[in-house]
Design a protein around this motif. Sequence first.
Motif, short mmCIF file in Angstrom:
data_model
loop_
_atom_site.label_atom_id
_atom_site.label_comp_id
_atom_site.label_asym_id
_atom_site.label_seq_id
_atom_site.Cartn_x
_atom_site.Cartn_y
_atom_site.Cartn_z
N ALA A 14 -17.51 28.24 21.62
CA ALA A 14 -17.88 27.18 22.37
C ALA A 14 -19.26 27.38 22.90
O ALA A 14 -20.14 26.11 22.79
CB ALA A 14 -17.16 27.28 23.96
N TYR A 65 -19.41 14.50 21.48
CA TYR A 65 -19.91 15.31 22.52
C TYR A 65 -20.49 14.51 23.72
O TYR A 65 -20.16 14.72 24.78
CB TYR A 65 -20.86 16.17 21.79
CG TYR A 65 -21.38 17.34 22.84
CD1 TYR A 65 -20.98 18.77 22.16
CD2 TYR A 65 -22.11 17.20 23.76
CE1 TYR A 65 -21.48 19.92 23.01
CE2 TYR A 65 -22.71 18.33 24.62
CZ TYR A 65 -22.35 19.65 23.97
OH TYR A 65 -22.78 20.77 24.76
N LEU A 145 -13.72 21.16 24.63
CA LEU A 145 -14.02 20.68 23.32
C LEU A 145 -12.88 20.20 22.25
O LEU A 145 -13.08 19.28 21.42
CB LEU A 145 -14.82 21.88 22.36
CG LEU A 145 -16.19 22.26 22.90
CD1 LEU A 145 -16.67 23.73 22.63
CD2 LEU A 145 -17.21 21.10 22.77
N VAL A 186 -17.18 21.61 14.49
CA VAL A 186 -16.74 22.02 15.80
C VAL A 186 -15.67 23.13 15.21
O VAL A 186 -15.47 24.06 15.77
CB VAL A 186 -16.17 20.98 16.74
CG1 VAL A 186 -15.12 21.89 17.91
CG2 VAL A 186 -17.01 20.35 17.32
#
Length: 579
Positions: A14, A65, A145, A186
């Motif tokens: 993260a 995001y 996330l 990600v």
Amino acid sequence: MLSIFCKTETKTSAEQVKADFDRQLTEFQSIIDQKLFKAAQNQNEKAIKQSFLLARAKYKELEYYIEYFFPSTAVMLNGAPIDEIELGENLIENPTGFQVMEEIIYESPTKENRLELLNEVKKMQLNLQRVSRFNAQYQLTDAQLFDAIRLEIFRITSLGITGFDTPNALQSIPETAAALNGIEGVLEKYEGKVTDQTISSAITYLDKNSDFNTFNRLTFITQYLDPISKKINAVRLKKNITTAASGSALRDEAVNMFEPNAFNVNKFVGNSTLFISDAKIALGKTLFNDPVLSNGGNRSCTSCHHQAKAFTDGLVKPTGIKTGETLLRNTPTLSYAGLQRGFFYDLKAGTLEDQALDVVHHKQEMNGSLTQAAERINASKSYQTLFQKAYQDKTGKADPWKIQHALASYIRSLSPFSSRFDRYMQGDQKQLSTDEKQGFNLFMGKAKCGSCHFAPLFNGTPAPLFNKSEAEVLGVPATPDTIKPQLDSDLGRYALYNYPQYKHAFKTSTLRNITKTAPYMHNGVYKTLEEVMDFYNRGGGAGMGIKVDNQTLSADKLNLSKTEIKQIIAFLGALEDLP
């Protein structure tokens, strides 16, 4: 001492994502500052478009995001180019961001609009600085996330590939590739260098099929986006990452917006006291069909909402209690009504409970009183049993609030998602014909229907959060006359709230079961879907020559052929729920 100085801090996945976002945000700011701002200063039209598209692509890479962690700022960066009106505060927020810039950039340049563009770029510079400051204070979790990238896939499905936020530049296909790059970045922080081809294959498909009008959205959703959603979930499970308490109205664990029971209907209510239950549904259905709610004992909800017609009545406008009396607007369907944030055509009710209250007490509709209805209901032993089960109340007594809530609970149950389209999206590839498939692609692309009737609800409640319901100004005429059309006199939301933006604005209703709900529009002006499609094909009221200064629907003609219109209507038929 040497070991202390040589020790390096290992960042969590993260933390790596956050650091990567900071780096890319700096790149984004540099594009705005060094390219777009300078191009706008110099009024270099070629450079303006090039730098604008470059900036939008970078935004899309970071969209998952920004939309998740900075939703208010996201509106200022890429919100719809319409005024946001805060009714409670009597506040009007003028739009700003990429969509406003796009309107300016793609119209003929003038000194005035190029100064306006420069001002918009300056606003964006400030908003990106705000993102940078806020992000420094954030501590992200793995669950957040994974929820963010899950919701981004849904955003792409419902908004991204429809051209919703790029109607002039029509860059939704290449921008989708940028958004997928962001998601892949990600996943790499959690998996290491990804060897799986799921996302790269999707990007390759986008690169090879970049034309907006011919892009096969149905194939892309089912064969590329769905596997990406499954991959995201698989990585989450492999890493033992819990689901986040998502802000979306979908179930927190939903992998696909089209899967059975994807929606959590309880997320459309205010608090846990309003949660749905089988007992409340049973009670609500009984009340819905019972004239006990009207003071005359001769009118029930089914007087205007017939189940066989998807809970409409087939009339241009419904009849009132008095003989020869006609109500103001066409009867809306109650199908999927529980999955929206506003009720009635003018959105005057914020909850289904408020809607029930209004209808029962309306002098022309039921001319009733919930207090008096409760007294009549409490004289019935069968109702006493139903109220006991629904509200775990030993007395079994009805009161106005319980009646409202029971009716609302029943309406919230009217969302079966049982159409052939749903079955196709859930894996049964035999459910749709070639024309129906092409109709979906046109609906979500060239015809631009999907940019107001958002999948999968096909109403004005957009994915992935489903947290607001939209109204649009279409310029609906008073009669079907296309030679000398006249604007319908109904002022819509403006009759309730005196804002010019609301003149002739009406809620965007669901298109599910639309084959059962004729006639169409708030005034029932069109008897057939062919007439409706002709209206949109002409560019709505403004496109037909009616003066509608605040029309939110584009007045540009869609240039759909007769075959294409038939294909869209065929697709709409596939949205009819099956037993």
